[in-house]
Design a protein around this motif. Structure first.
Motif, short mmCIF file in Angstrom:
data_model
loop_
_atom_site.label_atom_id
_atom_site.label_comp_id
_atom_site.label_asym_id
_atom_site.label_seq_id
_atom_site.Cartn_x
_atom_site.Cartn_y
_atom_site.Cartn_z
N LEU A 66 12.85 23.53 -3.52
CA LEU A 66 12.91 22.57 -4.61
C LEU A 66 11.77 21.55 -4.56
N PHE A 67 11.61 20.87 -3.41
CA PHE A 67 10.62 19.80 -3.42
C PHE A 67 9.86 19.64 -2.10
N ARG A 68 10.21 20.33 -1.04
CA ARG A 68 9.44 20.45 0.19
C ARG A 68 9.22 19.13 0.93
N ALA A 69 9.92 18.08 0.59
CA ALA A 69 9.78 16.83 1.34
C ALA A 69 10.66 16.82 2.57
N ASN A 70 11.68 17.68 2.61
CA ASN A 70 12.58 17.85 3.76
C ASN A 70 13.33 16.58 4.13
N TYR A 71 13.59 15.73 3.16
CA TYR A 71 14.53 14.62 3.32
C TYR A 71 15.13 14.35 1.95
N ASN B 185 -0.08 12.59 -6.24
CA ASN B 185 1.02 13.56 -6.39
C ASN B 185 0.44 14.93 -6.74
N SER B 186 -0.32 15.49 -5.80
CA SER B 186 -0.97 16.76 -6.05
C SER B 186 0.04 17.89 -6.08
N SER B 187 -0.39 19.09 -6.46
CA SER B 187 0.51 20.19 -6.77
C SER B 187 1.28 20.67 -5.55
N PHE B 188 2.48 21.16 -5.82
CA PHE B 188 3.27 21.86 -4.81
C PHE B 188 2.80 23.31 -4.77
N GLU B 189 2.59 23.86 -3.60
CA GLU B 189 2.07 25.22 -3.49
C GLU B 189 3.23 26.20 -3.40
N GLY B 190 3.69 26.66 -4.54
CA GLY B 190 4.84 27.56 -4.58
C GLY B 190 4.50 28.96 -4.16
N SER B 191 3.30 29.45 -4.50
CA SER B 191 2.86 30.79 -4.12
C SER B 191 1.38 30.90 -4.42
N PRO B 192 0.68 31.91 -3.85
CA PRO B 192 -0.75 32.07 -4.14
C PRO B 192 -1.02 32.27 -5.62
N ALA B 193 -0.04 32.81 -6.34
CA ALA B 193 -0.25 33.08 -7.77
C ALA B 193 0.23 31.94 -8.66
N LEU B 194 0.54 30.78 -8.04
CA LEU B 194 1.08 29.65 -8.82
C LEU B 194 0.18 29.35 -10.01
N PHE C 162 8.43 14.85 8.52
CA PHE C 162 9.40 15.54 7.69
C PHE C 162 8.87 15.83 6.29
N ALA C 163 7.72 15.26 5.90
CA ALA C 163 7.14 15.51 4.59
C ALA C 163 5.75 16.11 4.68
N SER C 164 5.33 16.50 5.87
CA SER C 164 3.96 16.97 6.05
C SER C 164 3.69 18.30 5.36
N ALA C 165 4.74 19.01 4.94
CA ALA C 165 4.54 20.28 4.24
C ALA C 165 4.02 20.07 2.83
N LEU C 166 4.14 18.85 2.31
CA LEU C 166 3.60 18.57 0.99
C LEU C 166 2.08 18.64 1.02
N SER C 167 1.49 19.18 -0.05
CA SER C 167 0.05 19.25 -0.11
C SER C 167 -0.53 17.85 -0.23
N SER D 295 0.84 -1.20 0.00
CA SER D 295 0.00 0.00 0.00
C SER D 295 0.88 1.25 0.00
N ALA D 296 0.26 2.39 -0.26
CA ALA D 296 1.00 3.64 -0.37
C ALA D 296 1.47 4.13 1.01
N LEU D 297 2.50 4.97 0.99
CA LEU D 297 2.95 5.68 2.19
C LEU D 297 2.64 7.16 1.98
N PRO D 298 1.54 7.66 2.54
CA PRO D 298 1.18 9.07 2.34
C PRO D 298 2.17 10.00 3.02
N ALA D 299 2.40 11.15 2.41
CA ALA D 299 3.32 12.15 2.99
C ALA D 299 2.82 12.62 4.35
N LYS D 300 1.51 12.67 4.54
CA LYS D 300 0.96 13.15 5.82
C LYS D 300 1.31 12.23 6.98
N ASP D 301 1.76 10.99 6.68
CA ASP D 301 2.15 10.06 7.75
C ASP D 301 3.56 10.32 8.26
#
Length: 880
Positions: A855-860, A369-378, A321-326, A312-318
């Motif tokens: 770059l990628f916000r996963a922090n690892y 693999n939803s979008s990375f939130e780079g800025s409000p104007a992304l 160090f990767a919880s900043a990902l949307s 099964s998948a390993l969600p970033a929210k789990d």
């Protein structure tokens, strides 16, 4: 679009009953380490008996004229005897716990002298030796690391990619791993099916040649690497890693080394495996069922394995160090894989033998693999999920004819293809559901066909042994076809890469001094030489030699040295990356340190320039110490030096690049104003590139263009050391095993253009750490075993952040224990059953923190750490 159901839609009971059959087998026995050369069968039988404290009885007439293959593995006495007796028409027969006699296998005929009368080809059973085409020799000039079946079982891993991830010499690069999209590696987009490759020395997954039973495999990821996750771990007998450039033997792709995955061949009976495992934090779990069947007869045998595995998948929210990902965003995808292998041979009268193996594998995958939130104007759209199928077919038939006692002729072929179909569904734009949904469907297929003709024999007899010779020719075709279907609008883009390669090669092995004619300070002296000429339809011709030396001044000490040249044509993926389909230009917010001391905005250009072939010179030296006074102990220290010209590299992102013009000057272009930046963006889009507006402000404020496209570097020089040590010793009814493997990379000096300064990339983000190591310990008996492993990665620096902050070292502990149930329960139903419990990353160590949010916000760093966390698994095995 392919969905993975939440439950397996077949009965596990029917799965087992379908493939299982009854066959008697020996009880578990003490493991002993063997390191025997190719020699007479009589000598091997005697040495096996001595090492295992077993009386092995046989008559001289039974084994007269028969040869035993080299034997280097941890085995029981039965396992060792099975390997040296394969193809001889003989089998071991137990009289008691410490007495075995060698008898004719059922159905064999003996003459009046009691000698077995196998067919003339019975002793031609295929023995695969990595790093040589010459049959029946153990080329001691090759530096080889062996991972045998017992070591695989003790590791507690359930997949081939996990096994290679634990190998210190392998760098888990972001473009060849399941979580590589979070590595910042610009080539990670090629890995659309989230496969896993092998990258020895960090020289690139395209520079490591992966073989199955000595034959090539069709690669995945647009042809850039072999996806080892498609090879069932249950089917593997051992893995041999040649840590030396071997283009003279195997041709292109063998610059960094060769990994030879060898299937089970001499297995008798049936083996059923069931496993369930789960992380202790989060939702990822796995189920596995595997069945191996094997049987043999006079002059032939067949072994087959089937394996089913679901993860099964390993969600970033789990993971914190990767919880900043949307959300939703999966660090590891959900997969369901099926794999089957078949290996067999049949000898006939007249010196003729047919052999072959087959691999069929399929893996479904789904990843959020939803979008990375780079800025409000992304203004960039990423898919909310990707799903698809990766499948491979590999068939290698062969025929061998022995036309004299000393010469044979072999013809083998290969057909393989790897196909990936994936669909990326874009369900959100800046966090708002899009209507209608858009999708991007890719269908990539890489096909490989080849034929090899090899003459093999002995040209003269010396006191130390026969001079061995192999010569032959090869023809191979490679075809990559990619279809890109985008909706709405049904925009279809198709592109392909096609080439053919013809080759001629020769190899010589000369044993000058051996046991029969040793002299002071020369217990053994052997030389090897090989040369290969390849002609590529798209890159011309190249000739590459290799020379090797093995010298043992004393019985306890030996020295190896080799020198070779290598050539690697750009892979289909690297050529395909020049397509506008894969070219990207990105507008980034201020993250580069400008010469004025502030931060600067920049454009990143990703993709590929026009490429030429790589050339390399490789040198290897090693010392092996095996003291006769310490039973079962050996230590090996190796040094390598690789010097590339025109090495294909993708420059790493470095936040300080603007302040190092002597290194990065060739890839940095100053932009005088917004109009100049906009002109570059417009030109790239007009050429077919995609524009990603990460900054949210388009070209405004952009003052630099950073060209991180894949390119030929002027020069790359890499040196390093490997240290391996092993201690295995029977103690009473137990065996103690300790193994140490350390990889130390001294430098990876990279010169991006002629005249530029060299930049040492080792110990930097998304590149190999200076050192990696693994220590394995095991204590085993015929009733139970316990063991553990210590895995370590050294500290390095984060070059994607201002100031190059350090990244901490990472140490994890794996634990495992196995109980042989039939040693404790006398009922017949328990016979052959074992239970194993494993804890991977038992201390639940999180990966070191890496601040690379820009770059990628996963922090690892996926290149040097795993996000899995503590993982527990229970395995039940039954030998029938």
């Amino acid at each position: 679009m392919h969905k993975i159901p939440d439950r397996v839609r077949f009965s596990s009971t029917s799965f087992i009953l379908l493939f299982a059959f009854w066959c008697a087998g020996a009880d578990a026995q003490t493991l002993v380490h063997f390191d025997l050369p190719a020699q007479s069968l009589a000598r091997s039988l005697n040495e096996i008996g001595t090492a295992t404290n077993t009386d092995v009885g046989f008559s001289a007439t039974q084994v007269a004229g028969l040869l035993a293959p080299p034997l280097k593995a941890d085995l029981t006495v039965d396992g060792a005897l099975a390997r040296v007796l394969v193809g001889t028409g003989l089998r071991p027969k137990h009289l008691d716990d410490h007495t075995i006699v060698i008898a004719a296998a059922p159905g064999d005929m003996t003459n009046s002298e009691g000698k077995v009368n196998p067919s003339p080809a019975d002793n031609l059973a295929e023995v695969i030796v990595t790093g040589t085409h010459i049959r029946g020799i153990d080329n001691k000039t090759n530096p080889i690391i062996v991972i045998d079946r017992d070591q695989i079982d003790r590791s507690g891993y359930s997949s081939t990619q996990e096994l290679f991830r634990s190998l210190p010499q392998n760098f888990t690069s972001g473009d060849a791993s399941a979580d590589g999209i979070y590595s910042g590696n610009a080539n990670a987009a090629r890995n659309s099916d989230f496969g896993s490759g092998v990258n020895l020395r960090g020289l690139g997954p395209s520079s490591t040649l992966v073989l199955l039973d000595g034959h090539r495999l069709a690669p995945s990821a647009l042809g850039s690497f072999v996806d080892v996750s498609l090879i069932p771990l249950s089917a593997i007998d051992r893995v041999e890693i040649l840590t030396d450039g071997s283009s003279a033997i195997y041709g292109s792709d063998a610059v960094g080394g060769v990994v030879n995955i060898i299937l089970k061949k001499d297995y008798q009976g049936a083996d059923t495996t069931a496993r369930f495992g789960s992380v202790t934090s989060g939702s990822r779990h796995e189920e596995l069922l595997a069945q191996t069947l094997g049987t043999s007869w006079t002059g032939g045998n067949i072994v087959g394995t089937v394996q089913y595995q679901q993860q099964s998948a390993l969600p970033a929210k789990d993971r914190d160090f990767a919880s900043a990902l949307s959300s939703p965003n999966d660090l590891l995808p959900k997969t369901r894989s099926y794999g089957a292998t078949l290996d067999g041979r049949q000898t006939l009268t007249g010196g003729l033998e047919f052999y072959g193996d087959m691999l069929l594998s399929k893996r479904d995958f789904i990843r959020g693999n939803s979008s990375f939130e780079g800025s409000p104007a992304l203004d960039i759209v990423f898919g909310t999920h990707t799903d698809g199928i990766a499948e491979t077919v590999n068939v290698t038939p062969g025929v061998r004819y022995r036309f004299s006692d000393r010469w044979s002729l072999e013809l083998n072929g290969l057909y393989g293809h790897q196909k990936t179909t994936d669909v990326q569904v874009n369900g959100q734009v800046n966090g708002v559901p899009s209507t209608p949904l858009t999708s991007d469907s890719d269908n990539a297929r890489f096909a490989e066909k080849s034929a090899d003709l090899i003459v093999n024999g002995r040209i003269a007899a010396l006191a130390a042994g026969d001079i061995g010779l192999a010569a032959g020719a090869s023809y191979r075709t490679e075809d990559l076809d990619v279809i890109d279907l985008q909706t709405p609008g049904d925009i279809v883009k198709t592109q392909g890469e096609h080439r053919h390669i013809a080759a001629a090669f020769g190899e010589l092995y000369v044993p000058i001094v051996g046991k029969e004619n040793y002299i002071p300070l020369v217990e053994a002296l052997e030389l090897s030489a090989a040369v290969r000429r390849d002609h590529y339809s798209d890159f011309g011709s190249t000739t590459n030699p290799r020379f090797g030396l093995h010298w043992a001044p004393w019985t306890d000490l030996s020295f190896k040295a080799s020198y070779g040249k290598s050539f690697r044509a750009p892979s289909a993926a690297e050529e395909f990356s020049g397509s506008p389909l894969l070219q990207t230009i990105i507008s980034l917010p201020p993250i580069l340190v400008s010469p004025s001391g502030g931060l600067a905005s920049t454009l990143l250009e990703l993709g590929s320039k026009v490429l030429t072939a790589e050339r390399a010179r490789t040198e290897d030296f090693s010392l092996e110490y095996k003291p006769s006074g310490i039973e079962g102990f050996v230590v090996n220290v190796g040094y390598y030096d690789i010097r590339y010209t025109d090495r294909i590299v993708t420059p790493s992102f470095n936040a300080n690049a603007l302040n190092e013009p002597n290194v990065y000057g060739s890839i940095v272009t100053p932009l005088p104003n917004d109009a100049a930046a906009q002109a570059i963006i417009d030109a790239a889009v007009a050429a077919g590139s995609q524009f990603n507006n990460f900054s949210g402000t388009g070209a405004a404020g952009i003052r630099y263009l950073l060209d991180l496209r894949q390119q030929n570097a002027s020069m790359v020089s890499q040196t390093g050391f490997d240290i391996t040590s092993r201690y295995a010793r029977p103690i009473a009814s137990h065996t103690l095993i300790a193994q140490l493997n350390i990889s130390f990379i001294n430098k990876i000096d990279t010169q991006l253009s002629p005249g530029a300064a060299f930049d040492n990339l080792v110990n930097t983000l998304a590149n190999p750490a200076k050192w990696r190591g693994r220590l394995d310990l095991a204590w085993a008996s015929n009733r139970w075993s316990v063991g553990g492993a210590l895995n370590g990665v050294g500290t390095y620096v984060n070059t994607a952040t201002v100031g190059d902050p350090p990244v901490a070292s990472w140490t994890t502990v794996d634990l495992n224990t196995t109980i042989n149930a039939d040693a404790y329960f006398q009922a017949s139903g328990w016979k052959g059953i074992s239970l194993s419990l494993v804890a991977l990353n038992a201390l639940n160590r999180s990966p070191p923190f890496v601040n690379a949010a820009s770059l990628f916000r996963a922090n690892y760093d996926p290149s040097n750490a795993s996000p899995l966390g503590r993982f527990l698994a229970l395995t039940v095995k039954k030998k029938w």
